[in-house]
Design an enzyme around this catalytic site. Sequence first.
Site, short mmCIF file in Angstrom:
data_model
loop_
_atom_site.label_atom_id
_atom_site.label_comp_id
_atom_site.label_asym_id
_atom_site.label_seq_id
_atom_site.Cartn_x
_atom_site.Cartn_y
_atom_site.Cartn_z
CD GLU A 15 -2.87 -1.16 2.40
OE1 GLU A 15 -3.94 -1.76 2.27
OE2 GLU A 15 -2.56 -0.52 3.43
CD GLU B 5 -3.60 -6.29 3.56
OE1 GLU B 5 -4.30 -5.53 4.27
OE2 GLU B 5 -2.37 -6.15 3.42
#
Length: 481
Positions: free
Chosen positions: A122, A266
Site C-alpha cells: 500500500e 486483503e
Amino acid sequence: MAGVMAVLWAGALILVATSVKVVADNIGVNWGTMTSHPLHPRIVVQLLKDNGFEKVKLFDSDPWMVGYLAGTGIEVMLGIPNDQLEFLSQDYGNAKDWVKENCTSHLRKGGVNIKYVAVGNEPFLTSYKGRFLKTTFPALKNIQKALNEAGLGNKIKAVVPQNADVYESKSDKPSDGVFRRDVKAVMAQIVRFLKENGAPFVVNIYPFISLTMNSKFPSDFAFFDGGHPIQDDNVQYNNVFEANFDTLIYALKDLGTPNLTILVGEVGWPTDGHKKANKNSAKKFYDGLFKVLASKKGTPLRPGEMDVYLFGLFDEDTKSIEPGNFERHWGIFDFDGKPKFTMDISGKGGDKHLVAAKGVKYLPKQWCVLESYASNQDLIGQQTSWACARSDCTALQDGASCSNLDPDRTVSYAFNSYYQMNNQDEDACDFEGLATVVSKDPSTMSCRFNTQIKVDGATRLSFAQGAVAAISSSLTLFFLL
C-alpha cells in the site's frame, strides 16, 4: 464381506479427504508478524496445512520463516517492506541480489512454491503523503527484471498491493471510478507494466473501513445482506465489496487496461478495538463473503471466480494503531492460534471451528493486577498510561470488549498487558508498588486477561531482527484520568 468392507473403507477415505479440504483453492490468508510473541513458523505452517490453506501472503521475506514453507506446496507471496523500495529502485544490482537471496535460494527441488513478490505494501496510501511515489515503480521494474534474468519470470510475478484509496468515485457509483489525481500518472505506468508481464493487480478492500470512516454509511451495505443497494445505470450493487471491486475495474478501464487480472490481497473484519469490531460482526461478514466466493458469480463487471487473501491469520499486538485501535485485532485466530469463532469457509453451510494451532506452550497461569490496598493511589493514572503506552490496551477503548470493566479491573488489565508482554518478568509487575501477581484469573465473561505464550530464542531473535516496534509512546487512557 470383504467387498463390503472395501466399500466402507473407500467411503471412509472419501470422507476424510473431503473433511480435510475445507478452504477453496481461491482463498488464501495473510500471515503478519507484528507481534511481541510470534508463534514458531513450524506451528503456523502446520496450522495452515491443518485448515487446508494453500495460499499465503507474507509481508517480508525472512528466510528462516519462509524456509518452513518448503515442501508444503503452499503458494507463497513474498513481501518487500516499503522502507526497502528506495534501496531496490536505486541500483538494479540490489534487486538482483534480493532475488538471488530471497527467491532463487528457495527454489530447489522440494523448496518453496513462490508465486508472487509484493513490491511494497500500500505504498500510495494518502497518509504517506507521496513518500513512495518516486521509488515504487522503479523498484517494481528492477525486481521483475531480476526475476526474468534469473529464469523465473514465467513462474514468479512482481506485484504492488494497493489500498483501495488509490481510486475513487465522486458520485460513489462504480462507473465513475478513476485513480486519484496525485497517483494517476504512476498508476498508468504500473498497470501497463503489470499487463506486459502477465502480472495481476493486487488490491486491499476493507468494507469495515468504509463503514467506520463515514457515519452516514449504511451498516448493512458493508455486509452481504442486500440492504441499501445502489443503482448504477442498469446495474444494482448490494454490498460495498462488489461495488468497490467494480470501481477499480472502471479505473483500470480509464487507463486502458480493463481486463487486467485482479487479486484481492486483503479483506476481513476486526474483532475488537472499536464498537463495530466484534466477533459477531466478523462472523457475519465472513459468512457472507464465503457464500459470494463459493457461488463463483463474481461481480457485475467481472463474473466468475475471485481470488482473495483473508486478513489476517492472527491478532498482532505491536501493529501501529494510527489507523485505529482495531488494527491489532484482524486475526481469524487469536494471538495463540485459537480460532475466534466458527466459520463457513466452504460457503455451503459447513459452519465449524477451524483447527487450532498445535504445540503452543504458555507462560505460567498468573496475572499482574492492581493491589487492593496499594498506597500511592495518586499514581494510578500515570502508571496505567505508562503501561498502556508500552503494551496493548486497545481492548479497553470505548466500545471494545473490555471497555465496561470497573476502574480497578481496568487498571489491572493495563498492568497485566505490560506484564505479559514482558514475559512475566518480576520487575514488570511493580508500578511504583501498586501491583501484585495473582494466580486467580481476573477475566470476565466479555474481557479476557491473557497469559502469553512461550517464545524460544530463535523465534524471538528472527522476528525482532525483521520488525520495528510500532507501539505508540503517546497512547494515553484519557478516560481513566
